[in-house]
Design a protein around this motif. Sequence first.
Motif, mmCIF file in Angstrom:
data_model
loop_
_atom_site.group_PDB
_atom_site.id
_atom_site.type_symbol
_atom_site.label_atom_id
_atom_site.label_comp_id
_atom_site.label_asym_id
_atom_site.label_seq_id
_atom_site.Cartn_x
_atom_site.Cartn_y
_atom_site.Cartn_z
ATOM 1 N N GLY A 91 76.124 77.164 3.629
ATOM 2 C CA GLY A 91 74.990 77.762 4.335
ATOM 3 C C GLY A 91 73.862 76.762 4.493
ATOM 4 N N GLY A 92 72.642 77.289 4.589
ATOM 5 C CA GLY A 92 71.475 76.427 4.743
ATOM 6 C C GLY A 92 70.855 76.482 6.115
ATOM 7 N N THR A 93 71.340 77.395 6.967
ATOM 8 C CA THR A 93 70.762 77.559 8.296
ATOM 9 C C THR A 93 70.707 79.042 8.628
ATOM 10 O OG1 THR A 93 71.077 77.144 10.674
ATOM 11 C CG2 THR A 93 73.054 77.232 9.325
ATOM 12 N N ALA A 94 69.725 79.429 9.433
ATOM 13 C CA ALA A 94 69.609 80.826 9.839
ATOM 14 C C ALA A 94 70.762 81.252 10.737
ATOM 15 C CB ALA A 94 68.278 81.047 10.550
ATOM 16 N N ALA A 95 71.506 80.277 11.257
ATOM 17 C CA ALA A 95 72.650 80.588 12.122
ATOM 18 C C ALA A 95 73.965 80.668 11.352
ATOM 19 C CB ALA A 95 72.761 79.530 13.222
ATOM 20 N N TRP A 96 73.887 80.672 10.033
ATOM 21 C CA TRP A 96 75.089 80.559 9.210
ATOM 22 C C TRP A 96 76.103 81.674 9.448
ATOM 23 C CZ3 TRP A 96 78.183 77.424 7.185
ATOM 24 C CH2 TRP A 96 79.092 77.790 6.189
ATOM 25 N N MET A 97 75.652 82.907 9.626
ATOM 26 C CA MET A 97 76.599 84.009 9.743
ATOM 27 C C MET A 97 77.493 83.864 10.967
ATOM 28 S SD MET A 97 75.902 85.352 6.967
ATOM 29 C CE MET A 97 77.124 86.638 7.043
ATOM 30 N N GLU A 98 76.995 83.243 11.999
ATOM 31 C CA GLU A 98 77.826 82.988 13.177
ATOM 32 C C GLU A 98 78.716 81.770 12.949
ATOM 33 O OE1 GLU A 98 77.484 82.074 17.993
ATOM 34 O OE2 GLU A 98 75.687 82.582 16.850
ATOM 35 N N ILE A 99 78.160 80.730 12.375
ATOM 36 C CA ILE A 99 78.906 79.487 12.186
ATOM 37 C C ILE A 99 80.053 79.662 11.211
ATOM 38 C CG2 ILE A 99 78.736 77.110 11.343
ATOM 39 C CD1 ILE A 99 75.795 77.150 12.336
ATOM 40 N N ARG A 100 79.833 80.376 10.114
ATOM 41 C CA ARG A 100 80.846 80.500 9.063
ATOM 42 C C ARG A 100 82.145 81.118 9.581
ATOM 43 N NH1 ARG A 100 81.364 85.391 6.294
ATOM 44 N NH2 ARG A 100 81.669 84.402 4.272
ATOM 45 N N GLU A 101 82.022 82.017 10.556
ATOM 46 C CA GLU A 101 83.212 82.676 11.093
ATOM 47 C C GLU A 101 84.035 81.755 11.984
ATOM 48 O OE1 GLU A 101 84.127 85.596 10.064
ATOM 49 O OE2 GLU A 101 82.308 85.888 8.896
ATOM 50 N N LYS A 102 83.454 80.645 12.404
ATOM 51 C CA LYS A 102 84.144 79.744 13.324
ATOM 52 C C LYS A 102 84.829 78.575 12.628
ATOM 53 C CE LYS A 102 80.815 80.790 17.026
ATOM 54 N NZ LYS A 102 81.710 81.701 17.745
ATOM 55 N N ILE A 103 84.531 78.383 11.353
ATOM 56 C CA ILE A 103 85.041 77.187 10.679
ATOM 57 C C ILE A 103 86.559 77.215 10.531
ATOM 58 C CG2 ILE A 103 84.984 75.856 8.536
ATOM 59 C CD1 ILE A 103 82.049 76.585 8.247
ATOM 60 N N LYS A 104 87.099 78.272 9.953
ATOM 61 C CA LYS A 104 88.550 78.321 9.748
ATOM 62 C C LYS A 104 89.334 78.240 11.058
ATOM 63 C CE LYS A 104 92.344 81.069 7.874
ATOM 64 N NZ LYS A 104 92.740 82.298 7.136
ATOM 65 N N PRO A 105 89.057 79.089 12.060
ATOM 66 C CA PRO A 105 89.856 79.006 13.286
ATOM 67 C C PRO A 105 89.692 77.696 14.051
ATOM 68 C CG PRO A 105 88.039 80.549 13.569
ATOM 69 C CD PRO A 105 88.095 80.205 12.112
ATOM 70 N N THR A 106 88.595 76.995 13.833
ATOM 71 C CA THR A 106 88.388 75.724 14.527
ATOM 72 C C THR A 106 89.093 74.577 13.817
ATOM 73 O OG1 THR A 106 86.233 76.523 15.289
ATOM 74 C CG2 THR A 106 86.653 74.171 15.495
ATOM 75 N N LEU A 107 89.140 74.611 12.497
ATOM 76 C CA LEU A 107 89.761 73.525 11.743
ATOM 77 C C LEU A 107 91.261 73.705 11.555
ATOM 78 C CD1 LEU A 107 87.143 72.804 8.925
ATOM 79 C CD2 LEU A 107 87.244 71.936 11.283
ATOM 80 N N GLU A 108 91.713 74.932 11.538
ATOM 81 C CA GLU A 108 93.124 75.213 11.265
ATOM 82 C C GLU A 108 94.095 74.502 12.209
ATOM 83 O OE1 GLU A 108 95.039 79.195 9.424
ATOM 84 O OE2 GLU A 108 94.329 79.381 11.489
#
Length: 421
Positions: A377-394
């Motif tokens: 975390g560390g950003t106000a946009a975290w809730m949107e960003i966190r959901e994109k990490i796995k499908p983008t890196l997988e």
Amino acid sequence: MELNRRSLLAVIGAGTAAALTGCGTGSSSAGSADGPAEGEITLLTPIYEGAKGKKVLEGEILGGFRKKYPDVKVNVDYTTYAQLNEKITTGLAGGLLPDVLMMGVGWIPPFAAKKAIAELPEKLATAHDYEKRVLEPSRYDGKLYALPVILDTRIVVYRKDHFAEAGIKKTPANWAELRAVAKQLTRDGRVGFDPFSIDLRQCWETFLFSNGGQLFSEDGKKVLFTDARGVEALQFFKDLVKDGSAVYAKKTELGAPTNIQTGKASMMMSTSGQWVQVKEQNPDLIKDDKLGAFILANRRPAMLQGGTLVTQSASSKHPAAARALVEYLATPESILGAASQRGSVPGLRDLNDSSYVKENQFVDLSLQNLQHAVSEGGTAAWMEIREKIKPTLEPAIVGDQSAKDAIAELGRLAEAAIGRM
């Protein structure tokens, strides 16, 4: 905040806070919490799972709370972390946010920025002997919005018997040694290292941090993980798969006996909660001293610090009662009950010498290494960003996409999310 039907469905369907780009439903500080604690309030929690967890929360913890605050009635809304964000964002959109909320590390900036949760008195930060590092995720813009209940760390668990059979006398001190040891331990259907049985987002973050990288700038407005440190962290997974010493398809499901327990892996990324699971499912592994653990390291040692925090809705109609419950859930007695039920790490020095900590070797290791802990975390946009990490890196792990391209794409998505805040 005015939401039309389409945007509300987007909140419910996507399960992210991306729709929370308008005004919040409350103010950054709830109505006065100085009056008597009374009234009927609701607690939303993703922990205290199952019958055992319910007994701990309602029978033990809230039982003590009722004795202290007899004029407060607490209704508990149980959920899972998979559904928690959806419930919070839906409640926020409808103006029906629970009075007290338990949420994850990294979640405070997004909801504090939208004025959904109330600022807490700074004196609560010194009410107990908190580890300094533990309180950092509870703040936003220098202000206190939550109190830590439990921590969930990410560590490397290994089989001591496999190491002994292979003549390996020490745990890996960096990625080069980790890769070499993983190769050496891979044999007869057994993988040397299983990094994939924990959440891919948190696994990659742990490697990023151990490589000296960062997710975001201190103000949360700039993406930093797109440099070589982030690419190298993802590339390391690809290298392990190429070696055959890690197999993405062999990851185990949550709650099922892990590859470490069954002997199908010699090392794996895990949490402190693994100790409780092993104790229940394979107690002989503990009795025979076959398990050990160490902190991942490369350019620096790093241990991801997740966990659960407790905070107060900014729109609670009974702020004094809500504040009283927030404080009570963060007392040593309440924290110990929550931690021991799940095998989590208590973030209070008061509990470092408790029998629970000393008996759980993974918790003890985590507490000894809190100086190496880093939170997501560390950003106000975290809730949107966190959901994109796995499908983008997988796709970079299971397909042909390069680590560089996957990280660059994640960076673009993150920058766009931050730009919308």
